[in-house]
Design a protein around this motif. Structure first.
Motif, short mmCIF file in Angstrom:
data_model
loop_
_atom_site.label_atom_id
_atom_site.label_comp_id
_atom_site.label_asym_id
_atom_site.label_seq_id
_atom_site.Cartn_x
_atom_site.Cartn_y
_atom_site.Cartn_z
N PRO A 88 -6.78 -2.72 0.51
CA PRO A 88 -5.42 -2.43 0.98
C PRO A 88 -4.38 -3.24 0.19
CG PRO A 88 -6.91 -2.88 2.83
CD PRO A 88 -7.62 -3.28 1.58
N ASP B 43 -15.17 1.91 -0.53
CA ASP B 43 -13.94 2.62 -0.17
C ASP B 43 -13.19 1.86 0.92
OD1 ASP B 43 -14.73 4.55 -1.94
OD2 ASP B 43 -15.19 6.08 -0.44
N THR B 44 -11.87 1.78 0.76
CA THR B 44 -10.92 1.11 1.67
C THR B 44 -10.99 -0.41 1.59
OG1 THR B 44 -12.25 0.94 3.74
CG2 THR B 44 -11.14 3.05 3.31
N CYS C 241 -6.28 1.36 -1.01
CA CYS C 241 -5.76 2.19 0.08
C CYS C 241 -4.43 1.60 0.55
CB CYS C 241 -6.76 2.29 1.22
SG CYS C 241 -7.13 0.74 2.06
N LEU D 293 -1.94 10.60 1.86
CA LEU D 293 -2.82 10.07 0.82
C LEU D 293 -2.90 11.05 -0.34
CD1 LEU D 293 -4.91 7.89 -0.01
CD2 LEU D 293 -6.65 9.29 1.14
N ASP E 200 -3.92 1.53 6.46
CA ASP E 200 -4.99 2.52 6.60
C ASP E 200 -6.20 1.89 7.28
OD1 ASP E 200 -3.41 4.35 5.30
OD2 ASP E 200 -4.51 4.25 3.39
#
Length: 280
Positions: free
Chosen positions: A180, A176-177, A106, A9, A110
């Protein structure tokens, strides 16, 4: 071509998946799959490469988001007739536009984090469109020519944040995340009809979403043209074009993600994603 980014990352390298399924390193040719690299001239140069002469990448490295340095992450809401019906909402007269923070982006495999205080984290398989040219006031009939390629997006959403915490949808879309992207960027020449792509999403082996881009309310060309009337689009901007039915919010009773769940999703010709769900 299938372009991708691989490695740790924040330190991803550009790569290419060749016809035999071998990952090839492009770092000696381009700096990243981003920005001007996505223009027609650059992509034509990459097509002329003999992929067998590029270094093969050993092992099974992490895949990053297939596009780097994304300037704008634009999403279209309620863009599938059957998804609007399951949500109990009327189809919009114009595309519903919202943004996800680029910090949500991301890699395709992940871990996905459940945010603290979350009670309704949901999934959405979507067709991602990556812009390859500066685009402003483009007519619909020219819009598809502005695209560098297509990819899979999981437009994760926290429905309580989105719908009940005041303000715009961005609160529930930008954790966050929650973005994808990948596994790879498939260049537009390999996707002759973006309105005929089967797509699916499974949680713990159960198929919740089983749809097709054929049921889009506003097709890809319309979306790009419409957006370009309000803002310029730049190379590397990502547009997530809406989701078919089967989201957790539409289940009776509603179903949401929890730590330990496993997601698998994909779009025909564009690859698959696999994500483990963890506590944030």
């Amino acid at each position: 071509m299938k372009l991708l980014r691989y490695g740790a990352l924040g330190a991803e390298k550009p790569g290419l998946m060749d016809d035999s399924g071998t990952l090839r390193d492009l770092s000696g040719v381009i700096d990243d799959v981003a920005g001007d690299t996505l223009g027609d001239a650059s992509l034509d140069k990459l097509r002329r490469l003999d992929a067998s002469t590029l270094p093969a990448v050993d092992g099974n490295p992490r895949l990053g988001a297939c596009v780097g340095n994304v300037g704008k992450f634009i999403c279209i809401g309620l863009n599938y007739a059957d998804h609007a019906a399951e949500s109990g909402l009327a189809l919009p007269e114009e595309p519903v536009i919202f943004f996800k923070a680029t910090s949500a982006i991301c890699g395709p495999n992940d871990d996905v984090e459940i945010p603290r205080t979350s009670v309704k984290t949901d999934w959405e398989v979507e067709l991602g469109v990556v812009i390859g040219k500066h685009t402003k006031y483009v007519p619909k009939e020219e819009a598809l020519g502005q695209i560098a390629g297509y990819c899979v997006v999981n437009d994760l959403s926290e429905r309580d944040f989105q719908l009940h915490r005041s303000g715009q949808w961005v609160k529930g879309k930008s954790c966050d995340t929650f973005g994808p992207i990948g596994p790879w960027l498939v260049t537009r020449d390999e996707v002759p009809d973006p309105q005929n792509l089967p797509m699916y999403l499974e949680v713990n082996g159960h198929r919740f979403q089983d749809g097709s881009t054929a049921t889009m309310h506003f097709d890809v060309a319309t979306v790009i043209s419409h957006l370009s009337q309000f803002m310029s689009l730049q190379p590397g901007d990502v547009i997530s074009t809406g989701t078919p039915p089967g989201v957790g919010l539409g289940q009776k009773p509603e179903v949401y993600l929890k730590p330990g769940d496993k997601m698998k999703l994909g779009i025909q010709g564009l690859g698959n994603q696999h994500q483990n769900v963890v506590s944030g």
